[in-house]
Enzyme design. Sequence first.
Site, PDB file in Angstrom:
ATOM      1  N   LEU A 146      25.019  34.453  44.962  1.00 37.75           N
ATOM      2  CA  LEU A 146      25.999  33.697  45.730  1.00 37.75           C
ATOM      3  C   LEU A 146      27.342  34.414  45.764  1.00 37.75           C
ATOM      4  O   LEU A 146      27.983  34.495  46.826  1.00 37.75           O
ATOM      5  CB  LEU A 146      26.153  32.291  45.136  1.00 37.75           C
ATOM      6  CG  LEU A 146      27.216  31.389  45.765  1.00 37.75           C
ATOM      7  CD1 LEU A 146      26.985  31.220  47.258  1.00 37.75           C
ATOM      8  CD2 LEU A 146      27.243  30.034  45.065  1.00 37.75           C
ATOM      9  N   LEU A 147      27.775  34.952  44.639  1.00 38.45           N
ATOM     10  CA  LEU A 147      29.071  35.619  44.598  1.00 38.45           C
ATOM     11  C   LEU A 147      29.057  36.938  45.358  1.00 38.45           C
ATOM     12  O   LEU A 147      30.074  37.353  45.923  1.00 38.45           O
ATOM     13  CB  LEU A 147      29.503  35.820  43.156  1.00 38.45           C
ATOM     14  CG  LEU A 147      29.753  34.522  42.358  1.00 38.45           C
ATOM     15  CD1 LEU A 147      30.244  34.830  40.957  1.00 38.45           C
ATOM     16  CD2 LEU A 147      30.730  33.604  43.087  1.00 38.45           C
ATOM     17  N   ASN A 162      29.508  35.872  48.849  1.00 44.83           N
ATOM     18  CA  ASN A 162      30.890  35.418  48.999  1.00 44.83           C
ATOM     19  C   ASN A 162      31.839  36.579  49.286  1.00 44.83           C
ATOM     20  O   ASN A 162      32.781  36.448  50.075  1.00 44.83           O
ATOM     21  CB  ASN A 162      31.316  34.689  47.723  1.00 44.83           C
ATOM     22  CG  ASN A 162      32.768  34.242  47.753  1.00 44.83           C
ATOM     23  OD1 ASN A 162      33.197  33.550  48.665  1.00 44.83           O
ATOM     24  ND2 ASN A 162      33.528  34.649  46.746  1.00 44.83           N
ATOM     25  N   ARG A 163      31.592  37.722  48.678  1.00 49.08           N
ATOM     26  CA  ARG A 163      32.472  38.882  48.870  1.00 49.08           C
ATOM     27  C   ARG A 163      32.162  39.664  50.140  1.00 49.08           C
ATOM     28  O   ARG A 163      32.902  40.578  50.493  1.00 49.08           O
ATOM     29  CB  ARG A 163      32.378  39.792  47.646  1.00 49.08           C
ATOM     30  CG  ARG A 163      33.013  39.200  46.379  1.00 49.08           C
ATOM     31  CD  ARG A 163      33.047  40.215  45.246  1.00 49.08           C
ATOM     32  NE  ARG A 163      31.727  40.428  44.669  1.00 49.08           N
ATOM     33  CZ  ARG A 163      31.226  39.745  43.637  1.00 49.08           C
ATOM     34  NH1 ARG A 163      31.963  38.786  43.072  1.00 49.08           N
ATOM     35  NH2 ARG A 163      30.027  40.003  43.159  1.00 49.08           N
ATOM     36  N   SER A 164      31.087  39.312  50.829  1.00 48.63           N
ATOM     37  CA  SER A 164      30.676  40.092  52.007  1.00 48.63           C
ATOM     38  C   SER A 164      30.722  39.306  53.314  1.00 48.63           C
ATOM     39  O   SER A 164      30.308  39.823  54.349  1.00 48.63           O
ATOM     40  CB  SER A 164      29.248  40.612  51.794  1.00 48.63           C
ATOM     41  OG  SER A 164      28.312  39.540  51.742  1.00 48.63           O
ATOM     42  N   CYS A 190      26.735  21.373  62.710  1.00 53.61           N
ATOM     43  CA  CYS A 190      27.754  22.231  63.317  1.00 53.61           C
ATOM     44  C   CYS A 190      27.784  22.143  64.838  1.00 53.61           C
ATOM     45  O   CYS A 190      28.763  22.553  65.465  1.00 53.61           O
ATOM     46  CB  CYS A 190      27.529  23.679  62.894  1.00 53.61           C
ATOM     47  SG  CYS A 190      27.728  23.982  61.134  1.00 53.61           S
ATOM     48  N   SER A 213      34.267  25.186  55.129  1.00 51.73           N
ATOM     49  CA  SER A 213      35.641  24.782  54.864  1.00 51.73           C
ATOM     50  C   SER A 213      35.875  23.385  55.423  1.00 51.73           C
ATOM     51  O   SER A 213      34.941  22.718  55.880  1.00 51.73           O
ATOM     52  CB  SER A 213      36.596  25.794  55.494  1.00 51.73           C
ATOM     53  OG  SER A 213      36.358  25.902  56.896  1.00 51.73           O
ATOM     54  N   ASP A 214      37.127  22.941  55.395  1.00 54.85           N
ATOM     55  CA  ASP A 214      37.485  21.576  55.782  1.00 54.85           C
ATOM     56  C   ASP A 214      38.417  21.584  56.994  1.00 54.85           C
ATOM     57  O   ASP A 214      39.331  22.411  57.072  1.00 54.85           O
ATOM     58  CB  ASP A 214      38.189  20.861  54.629  1.00 54.85           C
ATOM     59  CG  ASP A 214      37.418  20.935  53.317  1.00 54.85           C
ATOM     60  OD1 ASP A 214      36.176  20.964  53.384  1.00 54.85           O
ATOM     61  OD2 ASP A 214      38.056  20.965  52.252  1.00 54.85           O
ATOM     62  N   ALA A 243      27.433  37.581  61.230  1.00 54.55           N
ATOM     63  CA  ALA A 243      26.233  38.088  61.902  1.00 54.55           C
ATOM     64  C   ALA A 243      26.007  37.378  63.229  1.00 54.55           C
ATOM     65  O   ALA A 243      25.511  37.978  64.193  1.00 54.55           O
ATOM     66  CB  ALA A 243      25.014  37.917  60.997  1.00 54.55           C
TER      67      ALA A 243
END
Length: 396
Positions: free
Chosen positions: A47-48, A51-53, A151, A213-214, A323
């Site tokens: 997951l991390l 998160n960085r990519s 979404c 996000s919110d 992507a």
Amino acid sequence: MQPNSPAPGLYITGLGSQYPPYLLRSEDLDQLAARLHDVSSPGIQKLLRVNRSTGIETRSAVKPYEAGFATQTDPSSITEIDQFFRQAGVDLAIRACQKALTEARVSPQQITHTIAVTCTNQGNPGYDFHVARELNLPPHVDRMLLHGVGCAGGLSILRAAAQIAGGASLRRKPARILAFACELCTPNVRHYLSMAECSTDTDQVNIAAALFSDAAAAFVLCNEYATAQDEKVTPQFELLEWCCDLVPDTAEHMTFYADIDGYRASLDRDIPKYIKSAIRPMFERLLPSYDEQFKSRSTAEGQLLSPLGICDFDWALHPGGRAIIDGVAEVLQLSEDQLQTSREIYRTRGNSSSASVLIVLDRLRSKSKKAHVVATSFGPGLAIEMALLRRCQMNM
């Protein structure tokens, strides 16, 4: 209206968007995970890395990771998430609605219908009830709350508003529809981290904590009977065409279900591929009708115009992931200018689910001079929504 009579005039007369005050950086999620979880677990590491990519620099949030749900020993329960939404989510939606009403120059008492959407709250009465009450809308206002569209929801409510306004036109009645979307995704981050820590299959790790996000967004849509009555109204967009579709055999590729400790999401890695393949056929299906309607209005004004194509449109593309944005740009051969606003929202605020595409549409007005806009979003199903709009106010 008689057969073959002109389509009803449908106008977005006001738009409003609202982000909460906090921004989360990618390193903030790293620090949260290190504080509360075993970062040596394969699931957390996966997951991390994601998160960085992502290409997201900051995500909007109702709370920083140093307060509220992020400081509790255990993840928030679905009950706590629900209660929090009914305060913070309602407040965020109200502020977006107030902006849309102000720009539309419509008072709360003039609103005839509301259409709302969210996937991050499931209570009854719906959050739209609380928003309507706080805005002092008439008690007889016709309310509708959509659910299950994820979404795609920002354009689902636009489609529903268009259908309702068109129906009112058939009855020769004015329609002033306040439509709004609100999502609070970050309160669920602790649940995603806990799931990742327990995961034994890194291919199944949910990456939603790194993307979502919110935010809240709203618009006012009026039919021609309403705009004829309101001399002060200045239409921003005219809605000329819209449609929705399902990508076959993809129902489990994107899901979002309530769990005892929060919401459980799944996002398949093949989603960008399916979206790329679906968007061009949908646009090509809508374009001839849009072109005909636009030409009929322009001819009446004495203009002679060439056929429209993809290059003539700005694209309000739901910023669902890098992507996806790159894939749509490639398959449609879009310029950077055409996707500039979608990329900016994704980079600086992340993916706010149903509210995102409406925020892109709102921000697009100050970023481009193109007269035509395609708005498109996608959600569980996989469902694809698309709307083609003509800009009425040009910032030259």
